[in-house]
Design an enzyme around this catalytic site. Sequence first.
Site, PDB file in Angstrom:
ATOM      1  N   SER A 159       0.868  -1.186   0.000  1.00  0.00           N
ATOM      2  CA  SER A 159       0.000   0.000   0.000  1.00  0.00           C
ATOM      3  C   SER A 159       0.900   1.230   0.000  1.00  0.00           C
ATOM      4  O   SER A 159       2.077   1.137   0.388  1.00  0.00           O
ATOM      5  CB  SER A 159      -0.853   0.003   1.277  1.00  0.00           C
ATOM      6  OG  SER A 159      -1.549   1.219   1.410  1.00  0.00           O
ATOM      7  N   TYR A 172      -2.240  -0.833  10.439  1.00  0.00           N
ATOM      8  CA  TYR A 172      -2.260  -1.146   9.003  1.00  0.00           C
ATOM      9  C   TYR A 172      -0.956  -0.682   8.347  1.00  0.00           C
ATOM     10  O   TYR A 172      -0.296  -1.454   7.631  1.00  0.00           O
ATOM     11  CB  TYR A 172      -3.468  -0.473   8.350  1.00  0.00           C
ATOM     12  CG  TYR A 172      -3.581  -0.718   6.861  1.00  0.00           C
ATOM     13  CD1 TYR A 172      -3.924  -1.977   6.369  1.00  0.00           C
ATOM     14  CD2 TYR A 172      -3.359   0.305   5.949  1.00  0.00           C
ATOM     15  CE1 TYR A 172      -4.030  -2.203   5.001  1.00  0.00           C
ATOM     16  CE2 TYR A 172      -3.473   0.091   4.577  1.00  0.00           C
ATOM     17  CZ  TYR A 172      -3.810  -1.163   4.108  1.00  0.00           C
ATOM     18  OH  TYR A 172      -3.916  -1.385   2.752  1.00  0.00           O
TER      19      TYR A 172
HETATM   20  N1  LIG Z   1      -8.447  -0.585  -2.102  1.00  0.00           N
HETATM   21  C1  LIG Z   1      -7.468   0.218  -1.747  1.00  0.00           C
HETATM   22  O1  LIG Z   1      -7.610   1.454  -1.787  1.00  0.00           O
HETATM   23  C2  LIG Z   1      -6.149  -0.353  -1.311  1.00  0.00           C
HETATM   24  C3  LIG Z   1      -5.091   0.538  -1.165  1.00  0.00           C
HETATM   25  C4  LIG Z   1      -3.862   0.034  -0.765  1.00  0.00           C
HETATM   26  C5  LIG Z   1      -3.696  -1.324  -0.553  1.00  0.00           C
HETATM   27  N2  LIG Z   1      -4.748  -2.166  -0.705  1.00  0.00           N
HETATM   28  C6  LIG Z   1      -4.521  -3.592  -0.440  1.00  0.00           C
HETATM   29  O2  LIG Z   1      -5.080  -4.364  -1.479  1.00  0.00           O
HETATM   30  C7  LIG Z   1      -5.383  -5.663  -0.998  1.00  0.00           C
HETATM   31  C8  LIG Z   1      -6.776  -6.047  -1.470  1.00  0.00           C
HETATM   32  O3  LIG Z   1      -7.723  -5.181  -0.861  1.00  0.00           O
HETATM   33  P1  LIG Z   1      -9.050  -4.684  -1.602  1.00  0.00           P
HETATM   34  O4  LIG Z   1      -8.924  -3.241  -1.754  1.00  0.00           O
HETATM   35  O5  LIG Z   1      -9.340  -5.511  -2.788  1.00  0.00           O
HETATM   36  O6  LIG Z   1     -10.124  -4.927  -0.429  1.00  0.00           O
HETATM   37  P2  LIG Z   1     -11.331  -5.974  -0.277  1.00  0.00           P
HETATM   38  O7  LIG Z   1     -12.286  -5.796  -1.371  1.00  0.00           O
HETATM   39  O8  LIG Z   1     -11.786  -5.810   1.123  1.00  0.00           O
HETATM   40  O9  LIG Z   1     -10.620  -7.390  -0.450  1.00  0.00           O
HETATM   41  C9  LIG Z   1      -9.846  -7.961   0.549  1.00  0.00           C
HETATM   42  C10 LIG Z   1      -9.596  -9.412   0.205  1.00  0.00           C
HETATM   43  O10 LIG Z   1      -8.802  -9.998   1.256  1.00  0.00           O
HETATM   44  C11 LIG Z   1      -9.426 -11.207   1.677  1.00  0.00           C
HETATM   45  N3  LIG Z   1      -9.169 -11.476   3.081  1.00  0.00           N
HETATM   46  C12 LIG Z   1      -9.417 -10.672   4.151  1.00  0.00           C
HETATM   47  N4  LIG Z   1      -9.107 -11.304   5.293  1.00  0.00           N
HETATM   48  C13 LIG Z   1      -8.658 -12.534   4.948  1.00  0.00           C
HETATM   49  C14 LIG Z   1      -8.202 -13.672   5.679  1.00  0.00           C
HETATM   50  N5  LIG Z   1      -8.173 -13.698   7.024  1.00  0.00           N
HETATM   51  N6  LIG Z   1      -7.822 -14.772   4.996  1.00  0.00           N
HETATM   52  C15 LIG Z   1      -7.878 -14.786   3.645  1.00  0.00           C
HETATM   53  N7  LIG Z   1      -8.290 -13.758   2.895  1.00  0.00           N
HETATM   54  C16 LIG Z   1      -8.691 -12.645   3.538  1.00  0.00           C
HETATM   55  C17 LIG Z   1     -10.916 -11.006   1.411  1.00  0.00           C
HETATM   56  O11 LIG Z   1     -11.557 -12.254   1.172  1.00  0.00           O
HETATM   57  P3  LIG Z   1     -12.536 -13.053   2.161  1.00  0.00           P
HETATM   58  O12 LIG Z   1     -13.306 -12.063   2.967  1.00  0.00           O
HETATM   59  O13 LIG Z   1     -13.345 -13.877   1.231  1.00  0.00           O
HETATM   60  O14 LIG Z   1     -11.604 -13.893   2.993  1.00  0.00           O
HETATM   61  C18 LIG Z   1     -10.885 -10.212   0.109  1.00  0.00           C
HETATM   62  O15 LIG Z   1     -10.817 -11.090  -0.980  1.00  0.00           O
HETATM   63  C19 LIG Z   1      -5.222  -5.589   0.529  1.00  0.00           C
HETATM   64  O16 LIG Z   1      -3.995  -6.166   0.899  1.00  0.00           O
HETATM   65  C20 LIG Z   1      -5.216  -4.096   0.810  1.00  0.00           C
HETATM   66  O17 LIG Z   1      -4.476  -3.788   1.963  1.00  0.00           O
HETATM   67  C21 LIG Z   1      -5.977  -1.711  -1.073  1.00  0.00           C
END
Ligand SMILES: NC(=O)c1ccc[n+]([C@@H]2O[C@H](COP(=O)([O-])OP(=O)(O)OC[C@H]3O[C@@H](n4cnc5c(N)ncnc54)[C@H](OP(=O)(O)O)[C@@H]3O)[C@@H](O)[C@H]2O)c1
Length: 264
Positions: free
Chosen positions: A140, A153
């Site tokens: 991130s 985080y």
């Molecule tokens: N969106 C942003 O603005 C942003 C910015 C910077 C970084 N990121 C990073 O991008 C990555 C994906 O996030 P996203 O934005 O796509 O958010 P999201 O839509 O909330 O997706 C998060 C994913 O992580 C999985 N997950 C959560 N807890 C888990 C666990 N205990 N075991 C296995 N899987 C788990 C969830 O699947 P289940 O609930 O099905 O397990 C889901 O598929 C993350 O690492 C986040 O920190 C996102």
Amino acid sequence: MNFKNKTIWITGASSGIGKALALTFSNQDVNLIISSRNEQKLNEVKKQCKQPDKVKVLPIDLSEFSSFEDKVKTALSLFNGVDILINNGGISQRSLAIDTQLKVDQKIFEVNYFGTIGLTKALLPHFVSKKSGQIVVISSVMGKIGTPLRTAYAASKHALHGFFDSLRAELYNDNIAVTIICPGYVNTNVSKNALTADGSKHNIDDEGNANGMSPEDFSKKAIRSISKQKQEIVIGGLKETSAVYLKRFFPSILSNIVRKVNVT
Ligand SMILES: NC(=O)c1ccc[n+]([C@@H]2O[C@H](COP(=O)([O-])OP(=O)(O)OC[C@H]3O[C@@H](n4cnc5c(N)ncnc54)[C@H](OP(=O)(O)O)[C@@H]3O)[C@@H](O)[C@H]2O)c1
């Protein structure tokens, strides 16, 4: 790099960035292993992929470290090995440090840091024995800077940089690449799924995320960086990318800006 016939394992593939990566990769002739806790959602993602028969669902909870060896064994048997692991699964935070229960800091580290390095370490002997492979880490912008409401985080994402920068150096002679991708705001459920001070879900789609890059645009850019085996890349809007450069070259200016972030 040409991805044809490569096997790509994506965690956090049930929603947001991971889902978009799976759907975008499925337009190329690749084998996909998609993981997260929610098997039903993963099956829906599989159905939406261009070649569902080349997609296998492998449920995993990134906080259940003892399951990783078996999960890796299963993953390796699905298509005869793995070429790229994309460590994407993660959870965010929306709470001040002073209010946040330590169990919440711990949970965020379990999933974002220990889950990610644990799964990587379980797969590593496979990559080392075949002297090839690529490890991708979705960090991130919070892996490069810190802002209010993100103490655990940001710490968990910074920790990933320390681990994977060191690992990259260790693996250089084994022909294994490590790519760290730092997204800025992407329009996913990340803020709704973020943990608050007592560990309950935030359930609010923050303005930053709602106005962020689409997961589809993000995934196209991310896949380009993966194909070039970049070591580290920031993918985000002007505001987030500028913040990373300010932190590096003018850190006190960035401190001035972030301390004015509205925390109410
Ligand atoms: N969106 C942003 O603005 C942003 C910015 C910077 C970084 N990121 C990073 O991008 C990555 C994906 O996030 P996203 O934005 O796509 O958010 P999201 O839509 O909330 O997706 C998060 C994913 O992580 C999985 N997950 C959560 N807890 C888990 C666990 N205990 N075991 C296995 N899987 C788990 C969830 O699947 P289940 O609930 O099905 O397990 C889901 O598929 C993350 O690492 C986040 O920190 C996102």
